[in-house]
Design an enzyme around this catalytic site. Structure first.
Site, PDB file in Angstrom:
ATOM      1  CB  SER A  90      24.692  15.916  27.136  1.00  0.00           C
ATOM      2  OG  SER A  90      25.087  14.870  27.979  1.00  0.00           O
ATOM      3  CG  ASP A 210      18.252  13.471  32.055  1.00  0.00           C
ATOM      4  OD1 ASP A 210      18.751  12.328  32.016  1.00  0.00           O
ATOM      5  OD2 ASP A 210      18.821  14.477  31.608  1.00  0.00           O
ATOM      6  CG  HIS A 244      20.575  12.960  28.692  1.00  0.00           C
ATOM      7  ND1 HIS A 244      20.624  13.810  29.786  1.00  0.00           N
ATOM      8  CD2 HIS A 244      21.759  13.139  28.041  1.00  0.00           C
ATOM      9  CE1 HIS A 244      21.778  14.458  29.802  1.00  0.00           C
ATOM     10  NE2 HIS A 244      22.474  14.078  28.748  1.00  0.00           N
TER      11      HIS A 244
END
Length: 302
Positions: A90, A210, A244
């Site tokens: 991320s 995602d 995610h």
């Protein structure tokens, strides 16, 4: 940098750096760490999201990608790590990219998991969110962080109960002021110009389901990164997973990707400063294919 609680585990000549993203902790790697530590030294640490100092927590200028990149380089220096394979999830993906531009000696390969240089859609770019939606989300984080996190965590966890449990502890431990300032940094940031300065070979890993960093973002990044060197320098891998966090929801698939990267890591050991100077080098086995689909037997929807 001891406040980041850095520690080395595992064994082997190669070093991996596992770096978590917004609201996370080193626990997001728990389902892949035992396998990775069998043959690699692994550096784990936690970004400081708690920030007990009230003035620092309220100061939004404290929260920049550049500062986190400097902290990453500092903790790697402190632990004596260089020439590592970096796995950044991320927001930590772009932190790793920026750090590699500043300190190419620290990295031989970047694995960017669910990374995004820009979350807001524009006429020439699809980041996944319309700008009014981002500002509405930030307003909710500011006014009622706990309620927002209660709704957001199950979404990014792909509905997987054990992943929700893993994430909830670190998310709810965040100071709401830090959560808001950091969210502004992440969701309003634009790091697209960094991509054409990254000289270290990269593998981009995106979950097929995602919503935060959809595969179209990975395709954009791979295209930008691939233009940096004459040799193929970037590959994109799509993992069949929802949410995610493929390292938590689909760890077996994630490990297949990482094992393939590591098996070919020797091909990427050309010094990155030479690559930055424009010298042609070899590319990893993953980069042979522009996009790879990894599908396993895990039912991530249940």
């Amino acid at each position: 940098m001891m406040y980041m609680n850095p520690r080395m585990v595992g064994c082997g000549e190669r070093t991996l750096v596992l770096s978590h993203g917004y609201g996370g902790s080193h626990a997001i790697w728990d389902r892949v760490l035992p396998h990775l530590a069998l043959t690699n030294m692994v550096l784990l640490f936690d970004w400081d999201f708690s920030c007990a100092d009230e003035a620092a927590a309220a100061a939004e200028e404290r929260y920049t990608f550049a500062r986190y990149a400097d902290e990453l380089a500092a903790v790697m220096d402190e632990m004596g790590v260089s020439g590592a394979v970096y796995v950044g999830h991320s927001m930590a993906g772009m932190i790793g990219c920026i750090a590699s531009v500043k300190r190419p000696d620290l990295f031989t390969h970047l694995v960017l998991v669910g990374a995004s240089p820009r979350y807001i859609n524009s006429d020439d770019y699809e980041g996944g969110f319309d700008e009014p939606d981002i500002h509405a989300m930030l307003a909710t984080i500011s006014s009622d962080f706990l309620s927002w996190a209660n709704g957001f965590v199950p979404l990014i966890a792909g509905g997987d109960p054990s992943t929700v449990e893993t994430l909830a502890g670190s998310f709810f431990a965040m100071d709401p002021r830090v959560a808001h300032a950091l969210a502004r940094m992440v969701f309003l940031g634009d790091n697209r110009d960094v991509l054409d300065r990254v000289a270290v070979p990269c593998t981009l890993v995106h979950a097929s389901g995602d919503f935060a960093a959809p595969p179209c973002v990975g395709a954009y990044m791979a295209d930008c990164l691939g233009k940096r060197r004459r040799a193929a320098a970037a590959a994109m891998v799509t993992v069949d997973s929802v949410g995610h966090f493929p390292q938590l929801v689909a760890p077996d698939e994630m490990l297949r990707v990482l094992d393939l990267v590591l098996a070919n890591a020797a091909d990427d050991e050309e010094p990155a400063d030479q690559a930055a100077a424009g010298k042609e080098g070899s590319s990893s086995g993953l980069a042979i294919a522009a996009e790879v689909d990894v599908k396993g037997d895990i039912d991530v929807a249940s």
